[in-house]
Design a protein around this motif. Structure first.
Motif, short mmCIF file in Angstrom:
data_model
loop_
_atom_site.label_atom_id
_atom_site.label_comp_id
_atom_site.label_asym_id
_atom_site.label_seq_id
_atom_site.Cartn_x
_atom_site.Cartn_y
_atom_site.Cartn_z
N SER A 1 1.90 3.59 3.00
CA SER A 1 1.09 3.14 4.15
C SER A 1 1.21 1.64 4.39
CB SER A 1 -0.38 3.52 3.93
OG SER A 1 -0.54 4.90 4.02
N SER A 2 2.12 0.98 3.71
CA SER A 2 2.19 -0.49 3.82
C SER A 2 2.35 -0.97 5.26
CB SER A 2 3.35 -1.01 2.97
OG SER A 2 3.16 -0.68 1.62
N PHE B 1 -0.90 -0.59 7.35
CA PHE B 1 -1.89 -1.56 6.85
C PHE B 1 -1.47 -2.97 7.30
CE2 PHE B 1 -4.89 0.28 3.54
CZ PHE B 1 -4.66 1.60 3.88
N VAL C 1 0.87 -1.18 0.00
CA VAL C 1 0.00 0.00 0.00
C VAL C 1 0.91 1.23 0.00
CG1 VAL C 1 -2.17 0.89 0.91
CG2 VAL C 1 -1.41 -1.38 1.59
N LEU D 1 -7.87 2.45 8.57
CA LEU D 1 -7.25 2.55 7.25
C LEU D 1 -8.17 3.32 6.31
CD1 LEU D 1 -6.12 -1.19 6.87
CD2 LEU D 1 -4.96 0.67 8.08
N LYS D 2 -7.54 4.07 5.38
CA LYS D 2 -8.35 4.82 4.41
C LYS D 2 -7.60 4.89 3.09
CE LYS D 2 -10.76 9.24 3.90
NZ LYS D 2 -12.09 8.73 3.57
N THR D 3 -8.33 4.73 1.98
CA THR D 3 -7.72 4.92 0.65
C THR D 3 -8.66 5.71 -0.24
OG1 THR D 3 -8.55 2.74 -0.01
CG2 THR D 3 -6.25 2.85 0.63
N TYR E 1 -8.49 6.99 -4.42
CA TYR E 1 -7.65 6.88 -5.63
C TYR E 1 -7.11 8.24 -6.10
CZ TYR E 1 -5.94 5.35 -10.13
OH TYR E 1 -5.13 5.08 -11.20
N GLY F 1 -1.72 6.28 -3.39
CA GLY F 1 -3.01 5.56 -3.35
C GLY F 1 -4.16 6.47 -3.76
N TYR F 2 -4.41 7.59 -3.00
CA TYR F 2 -3.84 7.94 -1.71
C TYR F 2 -4.17 6.88 -0.65
CZ TYR F 2 -3.25 12.73 -3.54
OH TYR F 2 -2.91 13.83 -4.28
N SER F 3 -3.38 6.86 0.41
CA SER F 3 -3.64 5.95 1.50
C SER F 3 -3.26 6.61 2.81
CB SER F 3 -2.81 4.67 1.31
OG SER F 3 -1.44 5.01 1.27
N GLY G 1 -3.06 5.41 7.20
CA GLY G 1 -3.30 4.39 8.22
C GLY G 1 -2.95 4.96 9.59
#
Ligand code: COA
Length: 374
Positions: free
Chosen positions: A158-159, A162, A155, A229-231, A233, A362-364, A366
């Motif tokens: 944010s990997s 997550f 991610v 968590l939030k994503t 695009y 991502g956006y991402s 966490g």
């Protein structure tokens, strides 16, 4: 108490070599001078634009970055190469991404005396995997002597957070008691060292987080109070490298096959996404955001962190409240907030509440709210 996820330990691997802004800019500007000299006629005829030099002052002011660790300094600074280089290893040898992940993981395990045999799963959570398969996580699992299972997850920046939520969910469901989240980030491989707008951003590192059931964790651990968590695009941070590039041989090596971003837009769009994600989650967990003792934020840009921490805490954060590792590590993608946590958490007292928070492509975003148990 069982099925209650906690952070038992963390580990960090830092490459020995480091590049200062001065060294980086000297090499970049030599490349620019050579490029402009080689194309002098076309530039004079108005057929080509000259390249602009980079500057140490700009880098420090725009990002807060002063240096970055890398796995291969010499080729990166060579104006004829400007990319990391190392020998390709035979399949029988531990791959370089796994090697640094194993180093960070070993530290996390040794700090709490955890026998690898008692770890149930390995998640390799990072922005760039060395290959599609076999999974990096399984190679790391094998090298550490861990039974059970492993898999890779990506991610981008944010990997790691997550990965922590995924590990925490395994603990909550009773599917595992001990999970290693390993984030080896050799970001020097995806960085375009010839791009003035971004050549200063990234550095290499590996981190590991040991997420366990409180029932087996050491007394000196961090309770995980909640994860969110939030994503959303966005194309504003993008890398088109991939196995299907061979279907388009004419564009296989073009610069969009490396990290590309619209830095200004990222700055403007991610801050308003992250700050409410943190405060909403704090409210859900009945935590007063103004009472957060320390924020270990994603390390991409000091200005972004200043704005986010101000919005959450209600005042300008001191270095004690929002520590930075950007100055020496640069942006290390998903590992950044974990390095900050690893290096700046020992002094907190029992009951103190802190926040590990990542954001990026991502956006991402966490969030991991934690409380010092002892
Ligand atoms: N050296 C000197 N000047 C430079 C430069 C460099 N290396 N790179 C850009 N500039 C110049 C630009 O040409 C521009 O000049 P102009 O005003 O004459 O047009 C000026 O500096 C400002 O450039 P800009 O790109 O708008 O800078 P910025 O203040 O937005 O800072 C970033 C750039 C990338 C540091 C910043 O946008 C950022 O950190 N954004 C968030 C990035 C992020 O979090 N990404 C996530 C990655 S995981």
């Amino acid at each position: 108490m069982t099925n209650k996820p906690v952070i038992s330990s963390t580990g960090l691997f830092t490459p020995e070599e480091s590049i200062t802004n001065e060294e980086l800019v000297e090499s970049f500007n030599e490349y620019v001078a050579r490029y402009n000299a080689a194309n002098a006629d076309a530039i004079a005829a108005g057929e080509m634009e000259p390249l602009e030099p980079s500057s140490v002052e700009f880098i420090e002011k725009a990002s807060g970055i002063k240096a970055r660790h890398v796995m291969a300094k010499e080729p990166i600074l060579d104006p004829d190469v400007m990319a990391p280089r190392w020998e390709e290893r035979p399949d029988e040898e531990l791959s370089i991404l796994a090697e640094i992940g194993v180093a960070a993981a070993r530290e996390a395990l040794e700090r709490v005396g955890r026998d690898p045999k008692d770890v149930d799963a390995v998640l390799c959570a990072a922005s760039n995997m060395q290959r599609p398969y076999p999974a990096m996580a399984i190679e790391i699992q094998q090298a550490l002597g861990i039974e059970g299972f492993g898999f890779d997850m990506n991610v981008a920046c944010s990997s790691a957070t997550f990965g922590i939520q995924t590990a925490a969910d395994y603990i909550r469901s009773g599917n595992a008691k001990s999970v290693l989240v390993v984030s080896p980030e050799i970001t020097s491989g995806h960085l375009n060292w010839r791009d003035r707008d971004s050549h200063f951003i990234f550095g290499d590192v590996a981190t590991a987080v040991l997420v366990e059931d409180a029932a087996i964790a050491p007394a000196d651990h961090w309770d995980i109070l909640g994860t969110k968590l939030k994503t959303v695009y966005s194309n504003n941070i993008r890398n088109n490298f991939g196995f299907l590039n061979r279907a388009h041989p004419e564009t296989e090596g073009t610069p969009d096959k490396l990290f590309v971003q619209e830095g200004r837009k990222v700055f403007k769009e991610v801050v308003p996404m992250v700050a409410p994600t943190i405060t909403d989650e704090a409210n859900r967990l009945d935590i007063d955001p103004h009472g957060i003792r320390r924020m270990w934020l994603h390390q991409a840009n000091s200005g972004m962190n200043r704005l986010i921490s101000h919005k959450v805490l209600g005042h300008e954060a001191s270095p004690d409240e929002s520590p930075t590792v950007l100055d020496t590590y640069g942006n290390t993608s998903s590992a950044g907030s974990i390095i900050a946590f690893h290096q700046h958490s020992q002094d907190l007292a029992e009951g103190d509440i802190g926040l590990i928070c990542s954001f990026g492509a991502g956006y991402s975003a966490g969030t991991v709210f934690v409380r010092k148990a002892a």
